[in-house]
Design a protein around this motif. Sequence first.
Motif, PDB file in Angstrom:
ATOM      1  N   GLY A 363       0.678  -1.123   0.027  1.00 15.11           N
ATOM      2  CA  GLY A 363      -0.051  -0.079   0.064  1.00 15.11           C
ATOM      3  C   GLY A 363       1.033   1.272   0.010  1.00 15.11           C
ATOM      4  N   TYR A 364       2.027   1.232   0.635  1.00 15.24           N
ATOM      5  CA  TYR A 364       2.833   2.030   0.800  1.00 15.24           C
ATOM      6  C   TYR A 364       3.516   2.833  -0.591  1.00 15.24           C
ATOM      7  N   LEU A 365       4.151   1.334  -1.388  1.00 12.39           N
ATOM      8  CA  LEU A 365       4.362   1.696  -2.605  1.00 12.39           C
ATOM      9  C   LEU A 365       3.323   2.287  -3.545  1.00 12.39           C
ATOM     10  N   LYS A 366       2.142   1.555  -3.585  1.00  8.17           N
ATOM     11  CA  LYS A 366       1.154   1.952  -4.463  1.00  8.17           C
ATOM     12  C   LYS A 366       1.003   3.476  -4.177  1.00  8.17           C
ATOM     13  N   THR A 367       0.956   4.053  -2.871  1.00  2.00           N
ATOM     14  CA  THR A 367       0.606   5.481  -2.819  1.00  2.00           C
ATOM     15  C   THR A 367       1.894   6.501  -3.355  1.00  2.00           C
ATOM     16  N   LYS A 368       3.110   5.627  -3.184  1.00  4.98           N
ATOM     17  CA  LYS A 368       4.253   6.594  -3.883  1.00  4.98           C
ATOM     18  C   LYS A 368       4.018   6.534  -5.172  1.00  4.98           C
ATOM     19  N   ILE A 369       3.720   5.577  -5.772  1.00  7.49           N
ATOM     20  CA  ILE A 369       3.412   5.653  -7.356  1.00  7.49           C
ATOM     21  C   ILE A 369       2.387   6.573  -7.922  1.00  7.49           C
ATOM     22  N   LEU A 376       8.956   3.191 -10.185  1.00  5.53           N
ATOM     23  CA  LEU A 376       9.884   1.811  -9.826  1.00  5.53           C
ATOM     24  C   LEU A 376       9.837   0.982 -10.943  1.00  5.53           C
ATOM     25  N   GLU A 377      10.547   1.392 -12.091  1.00  8.76           N
ATOM     26  CA  GLU A 377      10.675   0.375 -13.283  1.00  8.76           C
ATOM     27  C   GLU A 377      11.446  -0.706 -12.949  1.00  8.76           C
TER      28      GLU A 377
END
Length: 383
Positions: A363-369, A376-377
Amino acid sequence: MDRRTANSQWPEETADLPSFYSPKSRPHEAPATHLNADTLSLSPLVQPPTTYPESDRGFDATQLPPPSLLSPQFTPPATPSGAATPTTEHVPRGVPVDSSLPTGGCGSKRPRLLETLPEVQCIVRARIPTVTGTEMWLHLYSNNVDTKEHLAIVFGNNIRSRSLDEPREDETEMDRMIRGAYVGRLFPGRATSGMMGTGAEGEAGKDGGNGSSPLVRIHSECYTGETAWSARCDCGEQLDEAARLMSLPSQQESGGIIIYLRQEGRGIGLGEKLKAYNLQDLGSDTVEANLLLRHPADARSYGLATAILRDLGQEEIRLLTNNPEKIRAVEGPNREVKVLERVAMVPLSWKGRGGFKSKEVEGYLKTKIEKMGHMLEMGGMGP
């Protein structure tokens, strides 16, 4: 070559990525089914020489450290310096960027920049031997902006601090060695810093001779992710991976620098960050939680990082980050430091190389993206 063309030879199937990761990517050729300690460990830097070059000696040649009692034959094969060390590297590949162009890969926002860079001074430097066999140089800085002790973790022997190397009034050779202003290595009985009259003070920041720029990571303090084993973020993993990449044999010539800024919780402090965690448990994401606490989504600034890089003699760097907005912020108000390439920091679990997974970190990474524009390729790594 265009990256889409380069990747077209790979089948359409992607690695086992989170559902919110949409770009097609090259599948990992040999996904790891277990945590590989050798792959994730830090590779050792070149072993210290038993003698010093004439240019670096600056003291009596008879004052050499005693020979080591340890022999390479007794090195356990599972350690980073043993025979089990992989012969192939996951070498970071950079995407060229140019912040002077609107389409230079540096994001669409205009980051908050200081009008002038802060004044910084390296107070002390010390060699840190690590549990993985790698050595690094820890630099502690003071500044004229706050009272926090910001740090620079330097990999390689060719990156030096100008402010540390400058002679200080009424100090002795022992004073210089104690604060880390010396060349070569310290050992019992050494009497001189090896710098006085050698011109070493002017060598700050020079690369290892190959003309390449160092890999740099600007890392903000995260007590929960680095010390308390939190699975809410990937900060601890990012710090470890940055150190691993900078200690690869292929990076030894150019070196590496981790600027460790004491701006916990994206600048809001540990107490407010813990409140934000409670709001996240109540249903908010990481951005919404900060806003509900009347803080910016990201309150960090990077002027101190720019000033520290300049003190370390760096004018051109390769930046290890997923945040394109950070590129312009790190370069400074007048592009005092130029970012030549952006190197992606992809979670280890996405690459099939261990790491960790949790509902919170996805969820944290989803929000950052989605909300903060992070990229985050998967295409940034090579064998």
